[in-house]
Write an enzyme that holds these catalytic residues in place. Structure first.
Site, PDB file in Angstrom:
ATOM      1  N   HIS A   1       0.819  -1.210   0.000  1.00  0.00           N
ATOM      2  CA  HIS A   1       0.000   0.000   0.000  1.00  0.00           C
ATOM      3  C   HIS A   1       0.854   1.262   0.000  1.00  0.00           C
ATOM      4  O   HIS A   1       0.331   2.362  -0.151  1.00  0.00           O
ATOM      5  CB  HIS A   1      -1.004   0.003   1.153  1.00  0.00           C
TER       6      HIS A   1
ATOM      7  N   ASP B   1       0.586  -7.622   1.234  1.00  0.00           N
ATOM      8  CA  ASP B   1       0.953  -6.227   1.492  1.00  0.00           C
ATOM      9  C   ASP B   1       2.465  -6.027   1.522  1.00  0.00           C
ATOM     10  O   ASP B   1       3.036  -5.642   2.535  1.00  0.00           O
ATOM     11  CB  ASP B   1       0.330  -5.762   2.806  1.00  0.00           C
TER      12      ASP B   1
ATOM     13  N   SER C   1       4.720   4.388  10.040  1.00  0.00           N
ATOM     14  CA  SER C   1       5.502   3.187  10.340  1.00  0.00           C
ATOM     15  C   SER C   1       5.242   2.067   9.354  1.00  0.00           C
ATOM     16  O   SER C   1       5.829   0.993   9.480  1.00  0.00           O
ATOM     17  CB  SER C   1       5.199   2.708  11.763  1.00  0.00           C
TER      18      SER C   1
END
Length: 983
Positions: free
Chosen positions: A108, A139, A222
């Site tokens: 993402h 991801d 993060s």
């Protein structure tokens, strides 16, 4: 058209988030990040604040090694694509191959669409990165930089060791939590078998994988952080977390490790799938779904540390497993290999793309064997999009199809703008089914269909929203391809990291000619014969449809529908509010009798009275269009009148009304984004609900004589900064008669002049206190009929760089103009014709006389717009100068594109560019002279001045590949706009 409804979010969907730190495509959003730029820059030893544990020294050594491999990723997704919107953000990544310059981060972050970005190392060295891989489902993704760009830091890489992730393992998450330069968060792994979190509908979601759970309290920025153990080995990848707890979700790195090895070996990264979403279910739930005791016993014996098996949650229609696997089936084995985890499923499927494998499942206690061909995940992951008509399209992705359990086919509108803007509240999630009665099953077909549609053509389309597939929406849209001329195909290039553009059609087919058409008006029925003269006034109304694709002059709306009044049916002139027609960079159509439409153009924009004049060809309208009779006396307080107009539902409304007041006023300015507004107005107010319900109309006498135009004014709510408010009031016909008389002889009033000041009403008491003599008060009392008041200067507009400032000052009380007492705004009319005016004023309790020049309004409207680095730049329009005392330059940023360099590097909307690379840019000509010689991908220095005159210096990196420089400019001596592209 139905309103699409979202499916109800699960607990995970409503409380989980991805850990980006940045903003999406909403205009004016900028990343709200505080970064300590001096962190570690002095070369001294860094001290890490770690929790007290028994092995602090070991952790100290580990963190010292890890931080050199961790990078801050500053990136932008430059355009909408698939589920994701344009955004500017930052995240974290870490080097996994120092020789090749490979960085692992989240999918993402890399995004499915165009990406631009750079990374900042711990010593503040910077390197440009390009995306080379983003996984179709999981991801993670890889960025690549040139190691030669890093000159002062000894590059280190972190090793991926997925097998070391164990429950109870102490870990550190090293990244840029909350946008800080470096944060180190501690925790312990608590679970290894959590199902992938759901982040909501119409957004990216991981699935068909376990997630690791820990409590580390990470937040925005993060994303992509390495999760390391005590030895400095990466055991997982930070991906997301809960908004309501300190829980974090980590991606296991088995698939990232395999992908890295494939990249290092220059092998393709194969990804297999059968279009089934599996969920890990505990044994007790599997039993309830039909798992036999024998199968459970066998699984528990084979996998003593596991708590359940994989169960089919969703089977996509027309996928490889459709009809073979059903929801609730428990997976036992694939190709005779017993299955208990997603890890093994990925291993088998990824190595067998295109092969047929044996799947053993249990359904209702029955063992079923199915042979299923393994599909290619990359083939159902879009890597192309088309821009046309201001909108963007791609083939429907597996991500969206899985979310709504629909086949992976069709054309998905990822940015429903321009010609395809169906609803301002929903820009994505639409499936386009037909255009001009031709099916559009895929992107290639859509391209061919759009090539056949002429410019300025109205066509029917059918479409659905993925959240409401039961409802087919049918709409007539206007295909506009001259303001938004781009018709191009973008294809992802994983070698260069860019998306390659191909122009699909040099020019659209020319517009079809308009033929004369018949239409019939239905007169308003009246039982009262005394009002028969009003019956035919409906023939003087025309519906006005405006499309303004370029947000010039800070105008916030792109499509408008209202009603105007025909003021000359012989020559074809229509009066309409400037709330709906703010400038002339637009397309306008007039609809007569709700039957025929003809094109129109803007021929006159009144600088302060809030109306525009449109011109159409009357020979195209074979209908009894009527020019109303206009009154020659202004309306007064207490007079009765008859209202005929249209409400916000575009329905005809009539009512008896009474004039409650005639006020001298100004429309409140939009302080956050100045745009055109009415000033120095003499407005008619009504004591009727009509005043809040109707945007357009007229006030007429019983015999049909029009006394006032009812129009809408765009302003700002005085009690709520930044909130648009519509003010609906009457404009007396006598204030417009001089213009109407010129239109009757086909003369456009081009030579109008203007006084660059705003005036407001003050009471006699205020005037007396500020120095107005009793003699002047007596004079006003003799001539004022309705209300005794003075006009005072509220503000004086800033001059252009080539003008002298207006000698009027805020607070001046106006006694007379050209020896005529000024009792209301109408007494300022000489400003429209005179080059200078003689003012008698009270200033600081002293009566004085000054000569005030007026300005020529022939150049007051915007005639030149520059598109550069994602910013829309123009000369400061008049609404800007109205609110300023001094204009720093004639280079004004009126809007910026989400995801562009202007957004990424912090050019603020409503700011002025005064210097580029320390070269002064006084106007657009000097700006273009400087920027045309600046190469692509080059840092430049900009000096800006904010709207509040605060100087700012920033750097910006050009990106002409995605944001080329172009201009829209009026031809010399003409009202025609032309486009100039700079390659």
């Amino acid at each position: 058209m139905s309103v699409p409804t979202k499916r109800r979010l699960s607990f995970d969907e409503s409380t989980n988030k991805r850990f980006l730190n940045g903003t999406h495509s909403t205009e004016n959003n900028t990343s709200n990040i505080e970064v300590d730029e001096d962190y570690g820059s002095d070369g001294s030893e860094q001290i890490f604040d770690l929790p007290a544990t028994t092995n602090n020294n070991q952790w100290q050594e580990t963190i010292t090694k890890v931080v050199n491999a961790v990078v801050s990723i500053q990136f932008t997704h430059v355009s909408n694509f698939d589920t994701e919107t344009s955004l500017v953000s930052e995240a974290t990544g870490f080097v996994v191959d120092a020789t090749r310059g490979l960085i692992l981060t989240n999918r993402h972050v890399v995004g499915p669409g165009p990406f631009c970005g750079y990374v900042v190392f711990d010593n503040h060295e910077e390197a440009v990165v390009k995306p080379i891989y983003r996984d179709p489902v999981h991801d993670f993704g890889f960025l690549q930089f040139d190691p030669k760009e890093v000159k002062y830091l000894q590059l280190t890489q972190l090793e991926l060791k997925p097998d070391l992730a164990k429950v109870g393992t102490e870990i550190r998450v090293v990244g840029n939590d909350a946008g800080e330069k470096l944060s180190i968060l501690a925790g312990f792994i608590s679970r290894l078998d959590r199902n992938a979190p759901e982040y909501g509908s119409l957004t990216y979601n991981d699935f068909n994988t376990e997630y690791i759970q820990a409590a580390a309290s990470a937040s925005g920025g993060s994303s992509g952080s390495p999760v390391v153990n005590e030895d400095g080995d990466v055991v997982a990848l930070q991906a997301g977390g809960s908004t309501e707890a300190s829980t974090d979700f980590f991606l296991p790195i088995y698939r990232p490790l395999r992908a890295l090895q494939c990249i290092q070996k220059k092998q393709p990264i194969t990804r297999g799938d059968i279009q089934v979403e599996w969920q890990l279910k505990p044994y007790d739930e599997c039993r309830r779904l039909g798992l036999t005791p024998e199968a459970e016993a066998r699984a528990r014996k084979l996998f003593p540390n596991k708590i359940g098996l994989l169960v089919a949650e969703l089977v996509l229609p027309q996928g490889q497993a459709d009809g073979l696997i059903k929801e609730g089936d428990t997976l036992i084995s694939i190709d005779d290999i017993d299955i208990s985890t997603f890890i093994k499923v990925d291993e088998i499927l990824d190595e067998n793309v295109g092969n047929e494998l044996k799947f053993v499942i249990q359904r209702g206690g029955e063992v079923i064997t199915q042979m299923i061909k393994i599909g290619d995940l990359h083939s159902i992951t879009p890597d192309r999009y088309v821009d046309v008509g201001g909108a963007s399209f791609n083939n429907l992705s597996y991500q969206v199809a899985r979310c709504y359990c629909i086949p992976v086919k069709g054309v998905f509108i990822n940015d429903a703008s321009g010609s395809f803007e169906f609803a301002s509240y929903e820009k994505s999630g639409w499936l386009l089914e037909t255009v001009d009665d031709m099916p559009t099953p895929d992107l290639d077909t859509l391209i061919e269909v759009m090539k056949m549609i002429p410019d300025c053509r109205r066509v029917p389309i059918t479409y659905r929203h993925v959240s409401d597939l039961h409802t087919e929406n049918i709409q007539i849209i206007y295909i506009e391809r001259h303001w938004q001329s781009s018709f191009r195909l973008a294809v992802r290039n994983d070698t260069t990291g860019l998306w390659d553009f191909t122009d699909l059609q040099e020019k659209p087919l020319p517009p079809l000619s308009h033929e004369p058409q018949n239409a019939k008006f239905i007169d308003i029925p009246f039982s009262d014969e005394t009002r028969s003269g009003c019956s035919s006034l409906v023939r003087s109304f025309v519906q006005v449809r405006l499309i303004a694709p370029v947000p010039m002059d800070s105008y916030p709306y792109r499509k408008e529908i209202c009603y105007g009044v025909v003021v000359d049916s012989v020559n074809g002139y229509v009066l309409v509010s400037r709330r709906f027609v703010p400038h002339d960079m637009c397309d306008i159509f007039l609809i007569f009798a709700e039957s025929i439409d003809v094109p129109a153009k803007v021929v006159f924009l009144h600088p302060n009275q809030n109306y525009a004049i449109l011109k159409y060809d009357p020979s195209l309208v074979l209908a009894d269009v009527k020019t109303p009779k206009f009154g020659d006396k202004p309306l007064k307080r207490g007079e009765k009148s008859y209202f005929i107009g249209y409400n916000y539902n575009l329905r005809l409304v009539t009512d008896d009304v009474k004039i409650s007041g005639v006020s001298s006023l100004n429309i409140p300015p939009a302080s956050l984004s100045p745009r055109y507004r009415g000033t120095n107005l003499e407005c008619i107010l009504l004591d009727s609900k009509i005043s809040v319900e109707c945007d357009s109309g007229v006030l007429a006498d019983d015999d049909g004589t029009v006394r006032a135009f009812w129009i809408t004014y765009l302003g700002e709510a005085t009690c709520d900064q930044g909130s648009d408010r519509m003010y609906r009031m009457g404009l007396d016909v006598t204030d417009v008669l001089s213009v109407i008389e010129k239109l009757k002889v086909n003369e456009i009033p081009k030579q109008l002049r203007l006084l660059e000041a705003e005036f407001t009403s003050v009471t006699i008491l205020q005037g007396r206190t500020r120095g107005v003599s009793q003699e002047w008060i007596n004079k006003f009392e003799e001539v004022c009929e309705d209300e005794i008041k003075f006009l005072a200067v509220e503000r004086v507009s800033a001059p252009t760089l080539h003008q002298e400032k207006n000698p009027l000052k805020a607070g001046d009380i106006i006694l007379s103009v050209n020896d005529i007492i000024v009792k209301n705004m109408r007494d300022l009319k000489p400003m429209f014709t005179e080059q200078e005016l003689k003012f008698r004023i009270i200033r600081q309790k002293k009566e004085t006389e000054i000569v005030v020049p007026t300005i020529d309004t022939t150049t007051i409207n915007t005639s030149h717009v520059v598109f550069w680095s994602g910013a829309i730049i123009q000369a400061p329009h008049y609404a800007v100068r109205q609110l300023m005392e001094r204009v720093p330059s004639e280079v004004y940023v009126t809007r910026k594109s989400a995801g562009g360099p202007a957004h990424q590097y912090g050019i603020a909307t409503n700011s002025f560019i005064t210097h580029v690379n320390d070269v002064e840019t006084k106007d657009l000509v000097s700006l273009m002279k400087v920027v045309k010689d600046i190469p692509d991908n080059t840092y430049i220095k900009l000096r800006l001045m904010s709207f509040d005159n605060v100087p700012i210096a920033i750097s910006l990196k050009t990106n002409y590949h995605y944001f080329p420089t172009s201009e829209l400019k009026k031809k010399e001596g003409s009202d025609e706009w032309i486009e100039i592209e700079h390659k």
